[in-house]
Design a protein around this motif. Structure first.
Motif, PDB file in Angstrom:
ATOM      1  N   ASP A  13      49.924  56.942  60.841  1.00  0.00           N
ATOM      2  CA  ASP A  13      50.092  56.923  62.298  1.00  0.00           C
ATOM      3  C   ASP A  13      50.543  58.270  62.859  1.00  0.00           C
ATOM      4  OD1 ASP A  13      49.549  54.134  62.163  1.00  0.00           O
ATOM      5  OD2 ASP A  13      51.626  53.798  61.603  1.00  0.00           O
ATOM      6  N   ASN A  38      42.791  48.581  56.752  1.00  0.00           N
ATOM      7  CA  ASN A  38      44.231  48.701  57.052  1.00  0.00           C
ATOM      8  C   ASN A  38      44.462  49.886  57.979  1.00  0.00           C
ATOM      9  OD1 ASN A  38      43.396  50.359  54.940  1.00  0.00           O
ATOM     10  ND2 ASN A  38      45.271  50.168  53.765  1.00  0.00           N
ATOM     11  N   ALA A  39      43.501  50.804  58.009  1.00  0.00           N
ATOM     12  CA  ALA A  39      43.608  51.944  58.924  1.00  0.00           C
ATOM     13  C   ALA A  39      43.154  51.505  60.314  1.00  0.00           C
ATOM     14  CB  ALA A  39      42.706  53.066  58.434  1.00  0.00           C
ATOM     15  N   ILE A 125      56.287  44.018  50.930  1.00  0.00           N
ATOM     16  CA  ILE A 125      55.861  45.402  51.200  1.00  0.00           C
ATOM     17  C   ILE A 125      55.662  45.591  52.712  1.00  0.00           C
ATOM     18  CG2 ILE A 125      54.079  47.147  50.657  1.00  0.00           C
ATOM     19  CD1 ILE A 125      55.356  46.066  48.117  1.00  0.00           C
ATOM     20  N   THR A 127      52.646  44.512  54.123  1.00  0.00           N
ATOM     21  CA  THR A 127      51.239  44.959  54.153  1.00  0.00           C
ATOM     22  C   THR A 127      50.560  44.520  55.447  1.00  0.00           C
ATOM     23  OG1 THR A 127      50.147  43.004  53.236  1.00  0.00           O
ATOM     24  CG2 THR A 127      51.128  44.531  51.648  1.00  0.00           C
ATOM     25  N   LYS A 129      48.025  42.743  55.405  1.00  0.00           N
ATOM     26  CA  LYS A 129      47.466  41.427  55.017  1.00  0.00           C
ATOM     27  C   LYS A 129      45.943  41.371  55.153  1.00  0.00           C
ATOM     28  CE  LYS A 129      51.588  38.641  55.392  1.00  0.00           C
ATOM     29  NZ  LYS A 129      52.567  38.901  56.410  1.00  0.00           N
ATOM     30  N   ILE A 132      43.797  44.508  51.067  1.00  0.00           N
ATOM     31  CA  ILE A 132      43.588  45.855  50.505  1.00  0.00           C
ATOM     32  C   ILE A 132      44.148  45.940  49.076  1.00  0.00           C
ATOM     33  CG2 ILE A 132      44.083  48.318  50.855  1.00  0.00           C
ATOM     34  CD1 ILE A 132      42.463  47.096  53.213  1.00  0.00           C
ATOM     35  N   GLY A 133      45.425  45.577  48.920  1.00  0.00           N
ATOM     36  CA  GLY A 133      46.065  45.680  47.597  1.00  0.00           C
ATOM     37  C   GLY A 133      45.326  44.844  46.554  1.00  0.00           C
ATOM     38  N   GLN A 223      46.019  56.357  56.362  1.00  0.00           N
ATOM     39  CA  GLN A 223      47.442  56.217  55.991  1.00  0.00           C
ATOM     40  C   GLN A 223      48.093  57.601  55.856  1.00  0.00           C
ATOM     41  OE1 GLN A 223      45.173  54.001  53.820  1.00  0.00           O
ATOM     42  NE2 GLN A 223      45.289  52.735  55.637  1.00  0.00           N
ATOM     43  N   LEU A 227      52.581  56.996  51.795  1.00  0.00           N
ATOM     44  CA  LEU A 227      52.015  55.677  51.485  1.00  0.00           C
ATOM     45  C   LEU A 227      51.057  55.773  50.302  1.00  0.00           C
ATOM     46  CD1 LEU A 227      51.313  54.303  55.090  1.00  0.00           C
ATOM     47  CD2 LEU A 227      53.045  53.486  53.494  1.00  0.00           C
ATOM     48  N   VAL A 237      54.094  51.227  49.473  1.00  0.00           N
ATOM     49  CA  VAL A 237      52.961  52.125  49.665  1.00  0.00           C
ATOM     50  C   VAL A 237      51.699  51.295  49.808  1.00  0.00           C
ATOM     51  CG1 VAL A 237      53.962  54.023  48.321  1.00  0.00           C
ATOM     52  CG2 VAL A 237      52.656  52.257  47.140  1.00  0.00           C
ATOM     53  N   THR A 238      50.590  51.957  50.116  1.00  0.00           N
ATOM     54  CA  THR A 238      49.317  51.267  50.073  1.00  0.00           C
ATOM     55  C   THR A 238      48.740  51.474  48.659  1.00  0.00           C
ATOM     56  OG1 THR A 238      47.258  50.861  51.261  1.00  0.00           O
ATOM     57  CG2 THR A 238      47.902  53.173  51.009  1.00  0.00           C
ATOM     58  N   VAL A 272      55.717  51.985  59.628  1.00  0.00           N
ATOM     59  CA  VAL A 272      55.614  50.523  59.790  1.00  0.00           C
ATOM     60  C   VAL A 272      55.702  49.893  58.416  1.00  0.00           C
ATOM     61  CG1 VAL A 272      54.385  50.077  61.940  1.00  0.00           C
ATOM     62  CG2 VAL A 272      53.081  50.731  59.942  1.00  0.00           C
ATOM     63  N   ARG A 302      52.258  45.951  65.266  1.00  0.00           N
ATOM     64  CA  ARG A 302      53.674  45.965  64.895  1.00  0.00           C
ATOM     65  C   ARG A 302      54.382  47.192  65.473  1.00  0.00           C
ATOM     66  NH1 ARG A 302      53.736  45.464  58.500  1.00  0.00           N
ATOM     67  NH2 ARG A 302      51.937  46.822  58.746  1.00  0.00           N
TER      68      ARG A 302
END
Ligand code: IMP
Length: 431
Positions: A13, A38-39, A125, A127, A129, A132-133, A223, A227, A237-238, A272, A302
């Protein structure tokens, strides 16, 4: 071989989207090399704000080829929605190229992302959601499904059967969640294969050929450094390599193909999700930075945690990314505060840390005391109309020069507002 990697140097960000939009017209290719949906960043087309999460921002420029590299994890539902949205807004997606080796986010990845977070409870974490992980877990575990697998029905079915055999047991027995059937997923995902087929390519070959032809490539990171799965504040982290080193592995060019690394750095810092944040502000200054800076996530909405610029992190990011240039963003937000603080070192257990500490326990609020340098601000002076460095108030110039000296990398671009024009170019050139 003119190519640039653009990376976030904090916790994401940092304003990468604006800078990418701004400079992408100087490049023939814009390549995403890691992460997935996630980005998120907003681009402006015909006065309308469009949110991109997966598609490289080069899609906005008709002379540029946007590429989704092998290091990205692709949710085809999100891709379909994004391409529809772009077309509805008159933006052609025909040039989009997707690596045959990129991994696919499956519905069970999304279910497991939420379930794993719930299971972690207070250790979650935080995340996005989006699965990704779990998609990267399968990639490393060699049970992932790649873009090319979608295009062969028999291979897709076989891989899906193997994956579901285990995933369904996890979902049912460990997490007490509904399971998936092979047919159900095939029915939904096979039409995506038709959507992807015209875009699929061996992107390593494409990009290396382009480099040989003297084409200019921008690798667009998502990210940020902290991260990064290896160099970030693990485990918060991602799951991908967000640092500049991720660009070669996530796209198939060699490291010698990179000649510039542009780090995007916010004039303060935000985060975040969970995890340590030494300069986090829990007072009204933190609230103020969040409000004035509009610090809310594009993907999740968020609220971002806010704090003072952390030079320890900035120096670390300069090292692990080999930064050649910095774009300093959101300098205008600091017009809201009186005095500006910059964290130059940490103190923990009676020890001073000028470099990013080996043990991350040092970074937690109960252990760390940031050592600040205070600089006079330019409170109330609107700098959003400044277009040259000399037009900035003396204290703003001094702040930038101080950061430059502390970090040891030139600040070649300075953003003083969200619009394209609200930018000061100092020594930046794409080639
Ligand atoms: P994941 O990438 O969804 O697995 O989330 C892992 C961590 O990375 C969480 O703390 C997220 O908030 C953070 N994260 C992921 N993508 C972004 C982003 O684009 N900006 C900022 N934080 C992100």
């Amino acid at each position: 071989m003119p190519s640039t990697v653009l990376v976030g140097t904090q916790w994401g960000d940092e304003g990468k989207g604006k800078i990418t939009d701004l400079i992408s017209s100087d490049y023939d290719y814009v390549v995403r090399f890691q992460g997935g949906n996630n980005a998120g960043h907003t681009v402006i087309a015909d006065g309308k704000n469009l949110a991109l999460r997966l598609t490289p921002s080069g899609v906005m420029n008709p002379d540029c080829t946007p590429v989704i590299g092998n290091g990205v994890v692709v949710d085809p539902r999100v891709l379909a929605g994004e391409l529809d949205m772009l077309r509805e807004n008159g933006i052609s997606c025909d040039r989009l190229v997707i690596s045959c080796d990129a991994h696919v986010i499956m519905p069970y990845h999304i279910a497991l992302d939420g379930a794993q977070e719930t299971r972690l409870g207070k250790h979650e974490i935080g995340t996005t959601k989006n699965g990704i992980g779990p998609a990267y877990q399968d990639k490393a575990g060699r049970t992932g499904i790649r873009i090319q697998d979608l295009l062969d029905e028999a291979i897709f079915r076989e891989k899906l059967e193997t994956a579901l055999d285990y995933k369904n047991q996890l979902l049912e027995k460990i997490y007490h969640l509904p399971t998936f059937t092979v047919d159900q997923i095939m029915e939904e995902y096979l039409p995506y294969a038709d959507m992807i087929r015209p875009h699929m390519a061996e992107t390593a070959q494409l990009l290396n050929t382009a480099l040989r032809e003297g084409k200019n490539i921008l690798f667009e990171g998502a990210q940020g450094t902290l991260l990064d799965i290896d160099h970030g504040t693990y485990p918060f982290v991602t799951s991908s390599s967000c640092c500049s080193g991720g660009a070669p592995t996530g796209s198939g060019v060699g490291p010698k193909a990179i000649d510039k690394v542009l780090g995007i750095m916010k004039a303060y810092i935000t985060r975040v999700g969970s995890g340590p944040f030494p300069t986090e502000l829990f007072d009204e200054t933190g609230e103020l930075l969040g409000q004035v800076g509009g610090e809310f996530g594009v993907v999740t909405g968020r609220k971002r945690r806010c704090g003072w610029f952390d030079a320890v992190i900035a120096r670390y990011a300069a090292d692990v990314n080999s930064l050649t240039d910095i774009a300093l963003t959101k300098l205008d937000v600091l017009s809201a505060v009186d005095t500006i603080k910059v964290c130059v070192a940490y103190e923990a257990d009676g020890q001073r840390y000028d470099y990013f500490p080996m043990q991350h326990s040092v970074l937690y609020p109960k252990n760390v005391t940031p050592i600040y340098e205070e600089l006079p601000g330019w409170k109330g002076v609107d700098i959003s109309e400044c277009r040259t460095f000399d037009e900035l108030p003396a204290n703003a110039q001094a702040y930038v020069e101080y950061l430059e000296q502390t970090v040891g990398v030139p600040m070649s671009i300075i953003a003083v507002g969200p619009d394209r024009e609200q930018t000061i170019f100092r020594n930046w050139s794409a080639r």
